[in-house]
Design a protein around this motif. Structure first.
Motif, PDB file in Angstrom:
ATOM      1  N   MET A   1      12.919 -23.417  65.915  1.00  0.00           N
ATOM      2  CA  MET A   1      13.174 -22.511  64.809  1.00  0.00           C
ATOM      3  C   MET A   1      11.964 -22.412  63.883  1.00  0.00           C
ATOM      4  O   MET A   1      11.620 -21.341  63.383  1.00  0.00           O
ATOM      5  CB  MET A   1      14.395 -22.993  64.025  1.00  0.00           C
ATOM      6  CG  MET A   1      14.806 -22.067  62.898  1.00  0.00           C
ATOM      7  SD  MET A   1      15.607 -20.576  63.488  1.00  0.00           S
ATOM      8  CE  MET A   1      17.261 -21.214  63.829  1.00  0.00           C
ATOM      9  N   ALA A   2      11.297 -23.555  63.627  1.00  0.00           N
ATOM     10  CA  ALA A   2      10.164 -23.556  62.704  1.00  0.00           C
ATOM     11  C   ALA A   2       9.042 -22.660  63.197  1.00  0.00           C
ATOM     12  O   ALA A   2       8.312 -22.078  62.394  1.00  0.00           O
ATOM     13  CB  ALA A   2       9.659 -24.988  62.500  1.00  0.00           C
ATOM     14  N   MET A   5       9.848 -19.283  61.922  1.00  0.00           N
ATOM     15  CA  MET A   5       9.655 -19.213  60.481  1.00  0.00           C
ATOM     16  C   MET A   5       8.174 -19.061  60.151  1.00  0.00           C
ATOM     17  O   MET A   5       7.789 -18.241  59.296  1.00  0.00           O
ATOM     18  CB  MET A   5      10.236 -20.457  59.811  1.00  0.00           C
ATOM     19  CG  MET A   5      11.732 -20.623  60.005  1.00  0.00           C
ATOM     20  SD  MET A   5      12.349 -22.198  59.355  1.00  0.00           S
ATOM     21  CE  MET A   5      12.604 -21.757  57.648  1.00  0.00           C
ATOM     22  N   ARG A   9       6.221 -15.731  58.473  1.00  0.00           N
ATOM     23  CA  ARG A   9       5.408 -15.798  57.259  1.00  0.00           C
ATOM     24  C   ARG A   9       4.071 -15.077  57.447  1.00  0.00           C
ATOM     25  O   ARG A   9       3.489 -14.560  56.498  1.00  0.00           O
ATOM     26  CB  ARG A   9       5.158 -17.257  56.862  1.00  0.00           C
ATOM     27  CG  ARG A   9       6.367 -17.931  56.234  1.00  0.00           C
ATOM     28  CD  ARG A   9       5.978 -19.227  55.545  1.00  0.00           C
ATOM     29  NE  ARG A   9       5.552 -20.240  56.502  1.00  0.00           N
ATOM     30  CZ  ARG A   9       6.371 -21.149  57.025  1.00  0.00           C
ATOM     31  NH1 ARG A   9       7.651 -21.144  56.705  1.00  0.00           N
ATOM     32  NH2 ARG A   9       5.912 -22.033  57.882  1.00  0.00           N
ATOM     33  N   VAL A  18      15.415 -12.182  57.565  1.00  0.00           N
ATOM     34  CA  VAL A  18      16.088 -13.201  58.373  1.00  0.00           C
ATOM     35  C   VAL A  18      16.864 -14.159  57.472  1.00  0.00           C
ATOM     36  O   VAL A  18      16.378 -14.581  56.422  1.00  0.00           O
ATOM     37  CB  VAL A  18      15.069 -14.001  59.221  1.00  0.00           C
ATOM     38  CG1 VAL A  18      15.778 -15.111  59.997  1.00  0.00           C
ATOM     39  CG2 VAL A  18      14.330 -13.081  60.178  1.00  0.00           C
ATOM     40  N   TRP A  20      18.102 -17.834  57.575  1.00  0.00           N
ATOM     41  CA  TRP A  20      17.876 -19.055  58.353  1.00  0.00           C
ATOM     42  C   TRP A  20      19.064 -19.997  58.178  1.00  0.00           C
ATOM     43  O   TRP A  20      19.465 -20.305  57.050  1.00  0.00           O
ATOM     44  CB  TRP A  20      16.596 -19.748  57.896  1.00  0.00           C
ATOM     45  CG  TRP A  20      15.381 -18.885  57.975  1.00  0.00           C
ATOM     46  CD1 TRP A  20      14.736 -18.280  56.937  1.00  0.00           C
ATOM     47  CD2 TRP A  20      14.671 -18.506  59.159  1.00  0.00           C
ATOM     48  NE1 TRP A  20      13.669 -17.552  57.404  1.00  0.00           N
ATOM     49  CE2 TRP A  20      13.600 -17.664  58.762  1.00  0.00           C
ATOM     50  CE3 TRP A  20      14.835 -18.789  60.515  1.00  0.00           C
ATOM     51  CZ2 TRP A  20      12.699 -17.119  59.666  1.00  0.00           C
ATOM     52  CZ3 TRP A  20      13.938 -18.247  61.422  1.00  0.00           C
ATOM     53  CH2 TRP A  20      12.885 -17.426  61.000  1.00  0.00           C
ATOM     54  N   ALA A  22      19.769 -23.592  59.692  1.00  0.00           N
ATOM     55  CA  ALA A  22      19.247 -24.613  60.599  1.00  0.00           C
ATOM     56  C   ALA A  22      19.004 -25.931  59.879  1.00  0.00           C
ATOM     57  O   ALA A  22      18.863 -25.981  58.651  1.00  0.00           O
ATOM     58  CB  ALA A  22      17.926 -24.130  61.206  1.00  0.00           C
ATOM     59  N   LYS A  23      18.955 -26.988  60.656  1.00  0.00           N
ATOM     60  CA  LYS A  23      18.496 -28.302  60.221  1.00  0.00           C
ATOM     61  C   LYS A  23      17.983 -29.025  61.460  1.00  0.00           C
ATOM     62  O   LYS A  23      18.377 -28.700  62.586  1.00  0.00           O
ATOM     63  CB  LYS A  23      19.622 -29.120  59.571  1.00  0.00           C
ATOM     64  CG  LYS A  23      20.770 -29.460  60.501  1.00  0.00           C
ATOM     65  CD  LYS A  23      21.683 -30.547  59.930  1.00  0.00           C
ATOM     66  CE  LYS A  23      21.051 -31.915  60.081  1.00  0.00           C
ATOM     67  NZ  LYS A  23      22.046 -33.003  59.826  1.00  0.00           N
ATOM     68  N   LEU A  49      20.326 -25.894  53.779  1.00  0.00           N
ATOM     69  CA  LEU A  49      20.525 -24.453  53.645  1.00  0.00           C
ATOM     70  C   LEU A  49      20.178 -23.985  52.237  1.00  0.00           C
ATOM     71  O   LEU A  49      19.586 -22.911  52.057  1.00  0.00           O
ATOM     72  CB  LEU A  49      21.964 -24.086  53.994  1.00  0.00           C
ATOM     73  CG  LEU A  49      22.386 -24.263  55.454  1.00  0.00           C
ATOM     74  CD1 LEU A  49      23.851 -23.886  55.630  1.00  0.00           C
ATOM     75  CD2 LEU A  49      21.504 -23.448  56.394  1.00  0.00           C
ATOM     76  N   LEU A  52      16.659 -23.361  51.910  1.00  0.00           N
ATOM     77  CA  LEU A  52      16.229 -22.158  52.621  1.00  0.00           C
ATOM     78  C   LEU A  52      16.759 -20.887  51.956  1.00  0.00           C
ATOM     79  O   LEU A  52      16.477 -19.777  52.423  1.00  0.00           O
ATOM     80  CB  LEU A  52      16.727 -22.203  54.073  1.00  0.00           C
ATOM     81  CG  LEU A  52      16.162 -23.317  54.967  1.00  0.00           C
ATOM     82  CD1 LEU A  52      16.929 -23.371  56.284  1.00  0.00           C
ATOM     83  CD2 LEU A  52      14.687 -23.116  55.219  1.00  0.00           C
ATOM     84  N   THR A  54      19.959 -20.126  51.798  1.00  0.00           N
ATOM     85  CA  THR A  54      21.079 -19.666  52.624  1.00  0.00           C
ATOM     86  C   THR A  54      22.388 -20.252  52.102  1.00  0.00           C
ATOM     87  O   THR A  54      22.467 -21.458  51.856  1.00  0.00           O
ATOM     88  CB  THR A  54      20.878 -20.102  54.090  1.00  0.00           C
ATOM     89  OG1 THR A  54      19.637 -19.593  54.574  1.00  0.00           O
ATOM     90  CG2 THR A  54      22.009 -19.586  54.973  1.00  0.00           C
ATOM     91  N   LEU A 225      10.731 -27.920  60.156  1.00  0.00           N
ATOM     92  CA  LEU A 225      11.705 -27.064  59.493  1.00  0.00           C
ATOM     93  C   LEU A 225      11.710 -27.306  57.986  1.00  0.00           C
ATOM     94  O   LEU A 225      11.951 -26.404  57.194  1.00  0.00           O
ATOM     95  CB  LEU A 225      13.116 -27.347  60.029  1.00  0.00           C
ATOM     96  CG  LEU A 225      13.613 -26.528  61.211  1.00  0.00           C
ATOM     97  CD1 LEU A 225      14.982 -27.035  61.620  1.00  0.00           C
ATOM     98  CD2 LEU A 225      13.663 -25.046  60.880  1.00  0.00           C
TER      99      LEU A 225
END
Length: 259
Positions: A1-2, A5, A9, A18, A20, A22-23, A49, A52, A54, A225
């Motif tokens: 995932m990172a 991201m 960027r 987006v 995000w 995730a963890k 979250l 992020l 989220t 992440l």
């Protein structure tokens, strides 16, 4: 995932918006679906979250597409299944059989399994994974397009580590690497084949080295992440260059995906 991201960027104007969710090491039960709503059930996930931006609950039915990254079976899981076996028809098995085909040969030290059995084992692991369970649940609740990005192959630098990852070195030495990578692709595609509107992405060919590892150019500058660079000896994570390749493919796929 990172990797996605980091790529986003660097994407500049026109980059997609987006959310995000995730963890690191998301485990079974830490997130759950309630209809089409993805809900955090783990306090650490809720905290991550928040960092992020989220909320702890996201209605996936209101987005253009959902992308699941990792959370199935990786190359590490694939080679672990080979620790005590050889796959019939692969280079290592052919060499083993040739050496055993003499009157004075000792019994095989490692039993042979068929490629069909190996694929079935990989597919079974994927079907029991957190990602497959979430994708299946989401498909029952929503028609939103879904993309699945399996964990990238480890860095080719893994073969230069000292006293680590001996199975990968054995796989490379015996010439089984490309067969392992092909089996991972086949197992993922088989596991998700019965679900409509789901696209499973293959790792882009230009990012692959030696047939089963990620080239250094695509693991360079990998980040966490939680922000911050990976250790210099990290061989597990991909960098923004691979993230950019996937991002372009995801954007193209989302434009054509239909249920």
């Amino acid at each position: 995932m990172a990797m996605l991201m980091a790529a986003l960027r660097d994407a500049g104007p026109g980059a997609p918006e987006v959310i995000w969710f995730a963890k690191p090491g998301l485990a079974e039960g830490e997130a759950a679906l309630e209809g089409s709503r993805l809900c955090a059930r783990d306090p650490d996930l809720v905290t991550r979250l928040e960092s992020l931006g989220t909320p702890p609950e996201v209605d996936l039915d209101g987005v253009d597409a959902v992308v699941f990254v990792g959370g199935t079976v990786s190359a590490f899981g694939a080679v672990r299944l080979l620790q005590g076996h050889r796959v019939s028809g692969w280079p290592s098995a052919r060499a083993l059989i040739a050496a055993a085909d003499t009157p004075s040969a000792a019994p095989l030290k490692q039993p042979l399994i068929s490629e069909r059995a190996y694929l079935a084992a990989l597919e079974g692991v994927i079907r029991e994974s957190v990602t497959h369970r979430l994708v299946t649940g989401l498909r029952e609740a929503s028609a939103v397009p879904v993309c699945v990005v399996p964990q990238p192959l480890p860095s080719e630098a893994i073969l230069e580590t000292e006293k680590k990852y001996p199975v990968f070195k054995r796989v490379a030495r015996h010439g089984d690497g490309p067969a392992v990578a092909a089996s991972l692709i086949a197992a993922h595609e088989r596991a998700f084949a019965g679900l409509s509107g789901v696209t499973v992405f293959r790792q882009p060919e230009e990012s692959i080295a030696q047939g089963f590892l990620t080239a250094r150019a695509y693991t360079r500058d990998a980040v966490r992440l939680t922000a911050g660079a990976m250790p210099r000896d990290d061989v597990l994570h991909a960098g923004p260059a691979l993230g950019a390749l996937y991002l372009a493919r995801i954007r193209a796929a989302v434009e054509t995906l239909e249920i």
